[in-house]
Each structure stands twice: as C-alpha cells, then as structure tokens.
Design an enzyme around this catalytic site. Structure first.
Site, PDB file in Angstrom:
ATOM      1  N   HIS A   1      54.689  35.741  47.993  1.00  0.00           N
ATOM      2  CA  HIS A   1      52.967  36.017  47.570  1.00  0.00           C
ATOM      3  C   HIS A   1      51.924  35.480  48.907  1.00  0.00           C
ATOM      4  CE1 HIS A   1      49.000  34.271  46.972  1.00  0.00           C
ATOM      5  NE2 HIS A   1      49.001  34.986  46.645  1.00  0.00           N
TER       6      HIS A   1
ATOM      7  N   ASN B   1      48.057  35.977  49.629  1.00  0.00           N
ATOM      8  CA  ASN B   1      46.467  36.308  50.098  1.00  0.00           C
ATOM      9  C   ASN B   1      45.423  35.473  50.886  1.00  0.00           C
ATOM     10  OD1 ASN B   1      44.004  35.194  48.580  1.00  0.00           O
ATOM     11  ND2 ASN B   1      44.480  37.814  47.854  1.00  0.00           N
TER      12      ASN B   1
ATOM     13  N   ARG C   1      41.634  36.053  52.542  1.00  0.00           N
ATOM     14  CA  ARG C   1      39.940  36.370  52.284  1.00  0.00           C
ATOM     15  C   ARG C   1      39.107  36.028  52.894  1.00  0.00           C
ATOM     16  NH1 ARG C   1      42.462  34.324  48.214  1.00  0.00           N
ATOM     17  NH2 ARG C   1      41.283  32.098  47.608  1.00  0.00           N
TER      18      ARG C   1
ATOM     19  N   GLY D   1      34.084  41.513  37.934  1.00  0.00           N
ATOM     20  CA  GLY D   1      34.771  43.287  38.038  1.00  0.00           C
ATOM     21  C   GLY D   1      35.130  43.568  38.692  1.00  0.00           C
ATOM     22  N   GLY D   2      36.479  42.799  39.029  1.00  0.00           N
ATOM     23  CA  GLY D   2      37.937  43.448  40.218  1.00  0.00           C
ATOM     24  C   GLY D   2      38.357  44.215  38.967  1.00  0.00           C
ATOM     25  N   ASN D   3      39.182  45.377  40.400  1.00  0.00           N
ATOM     26  CA  ASN D   3      40.375  46.257  39.190  1.00  0.00           C
ATOM     27  C   ASN D   3      41.645  45.323  38.565  1.00  0.00           C
ATOM     28  OD1 ASN D   3      42.916  48.482  39.631  1.00  0.00           O
ATOM     29  ND2 ASN D   3      41.028  49.547  39.769  1.00  0.00           N
TER      30      ASN D   3
END
Length: 289
Positions: free
Chosen positions: A122, A124, A126, A272-274
C-alpha cells in the site's frame, strides 16, 4: 499564478505522472509472468466527479484498476478534490476550525497479488491545504505467510531499506516515521500489526514546500523501485492450497484494519469521496475462519 496555485499544480501533476509510471511498471510485470493460464492484465481507467453539499463542483479523480495474472486486484488511483469539512470534522483538521474549506490531491495504490508468497502493498501520498498546508502518507508491506512476516526476511529488509533511503535523501527522521507506521498499522482488537510496517507521516510541513515535496516524491520513487522488485522475485514461486488459505485469512485482517481504523478510508467517506474508489482497497477474496 501565485505561489499557492503553483504548489497545487505541481503536486497534482506529480501524483498523476507517478500514477502513469506505476501502471506501466505493473503492466510490464503482467507481461513478464510466463507460468500462468490467466491473460495478462491491463489497467482500466474510470473518471469520477465529486459534488459538494451545496451541489457545487468539488473536483474528482480517476480510478485505475487491473486484474490479471500477477495481480488478483490492483488499484492506482489519483484524485484532486475541494470543498468544506463538515462541522463535526473541522476540529480534527489543522486550519479547518478557522475556515472549513479544503483542497486535496493525492495518489493511492493498493496491490493484492495472486501468489501468497508476494506481499500485499500500500502507498498513499497526498498534499492538503486548508488555511495551512501539509503532506502526508507513506508506504507499508503486508506479507501473507507467517514465515515471511519477519524483519530479517529479504522482502522486509529491502522494503525498509528503500523507505529509509527515501528519508535519508530528504534529511527526514526515518525512525520517527517508521515507529509511527508500526503504531498506526496495528489492530488493537487482535493485538497484532497488519504487516511488517514501512513509514507513515502526516501534517508534514517544515515550512519549506520544495523540501517537503521532494520528500514525498522520494517516497513515491522508492516504492516504485522496491515493490516491483519484490513482486518479481516472488510471483513465479509455486504455492499450495494451505498457503492460499493462509493468504485469505491474512487478507481478512487487512479488511478489518481498513474498515475499522484506516484514517484515509474514514476521511474519504466523511468528505463525500468516491465510495467505489475508497473501498477498492479491499481484497477481492478474504476469509474469516
């Protein structure tokens, strides 16, 4: 273009270019595996858009998913979103109490190989802006077999060495971020780590954008080099039904962490992410005996 907009543009461009490099590298592994009856996989990309609570434009992203002969499932996703944090969430985010608006861009990679010998991995990273800015993320490795979940295993040693070098090249405290990773990727209800660790960092802001950006780039490049190498050494090894069973049970632990404790999962769902992209980190098959 002012400095803030320049930083946003540079970060977004980097995450998207890193996505393309990972997709090419992973598709190359698919082509190189010869002892499989499965067809070689290629990535399928799917764009998505996000709407804010007020129905205003909130950015979006692109999901890149592949299933093939090396990877039972691998996702390489990028997103760039903006909006406002919900009131109950603002006190947890630096700068959001003063102004709830945010902008965030990042890349998320989760790989679940077919072979029990090949570890799940993994990454990530940002870049987030409120009234402040910071980088966050990291990379970690989760071997599936008990015999491989040791710090002296060759995969563990190589992965930790790559993450350490990423920190050294940026004059960043590796032991601090390694310990943070060990503490973070821990299942308290099981009393065990999810995998063998790596590095994890958040709210990384030294005051020097260029330096902090280079660090995040170094983490991405290190992962890009070390994980395909680990896959290549393991992906053609034969495995048994018992090893596949152990892999599926270990994947169950992975699911537990992501749904109960993972901050990225919770952040995405609360902003409200996908949902499809957020939950694509889950393996295609797992077991709870």
């Amino acid at each position: 273009m002012n400095a803030i907009e320049q930083h946003k543009a540079e970060a977004r461009a980097w995450f998207e270019s890193l996505r393309d490099e990972f997709c090419a590298r992973f598709e190359g592994l698919e082509q190189s595996l010869s002892n499989s009856q499965r067809p070689a996989g290629t990535f399928e990309r799917k764009a998505w858009r996000r709407s804010n609570e007020s129905e205003t434009e909130g950015g979006g992203g692109v999901m890149s998913l592949m299933r093939g002969r090396v990877f039972e499932k691998v996702g390489v996703h990028v997103s760039t979103v903006e909006g406002e944090f919900l009131p109950e969430f603002r006190g947890q985010i630096p700068g959001a109490a003063e102004d709830p608006r945010f902008w965030a861009s990042g890349i998320s990679i989760i790989a679940h190989p077919w072979s029990p010998h090949a570890p799940t991995a993994h990454l990530n990273t940002r870049f987030i802006m409120t009234t402040r800015w910071w980088f966050g993320g990291g990379g970690d490795l989760t071997p599936m077999l008990e015999e491989r979940r040791r710090q002296d295993d060759s995969d563990s040693k190589d992965f930790h060495a790559a993450m350490e070098q990423a920190c050294i090249r940026s004059d960043v405290n590796y032991e601090k971020y390694k310990t943070w990773c060990d503490d973070y990727f821990y299942l308290p209800h099981r009393g065990e780590m999810r995998g063998i660790g790596g590095i994890f960092y958040d709210y990384h802001n030294s005051g020097d954008f260029a330096s902090d950006f280079r660090f995040t780039q170094n983490v991405g490049r290190a992962f890009l080099e070390v994980y395909p190498m680990i896959l290549k050494r393991n992906m053609e090894l034969p495995w048994t039904a018992a090893q596949r069973e152990e892999q599926l049970i270990r994947r169950g632990r992975y699911v537990e962490f992501n749904l109960l404790y993972d901050r990225g999962t919770l952040f995405g769902l609360k902003t409200g992410g996908n949902v499809e992209a957020i939950l694509s980190s889950l393996p295609p098959e797992a077991k709870w005996p």
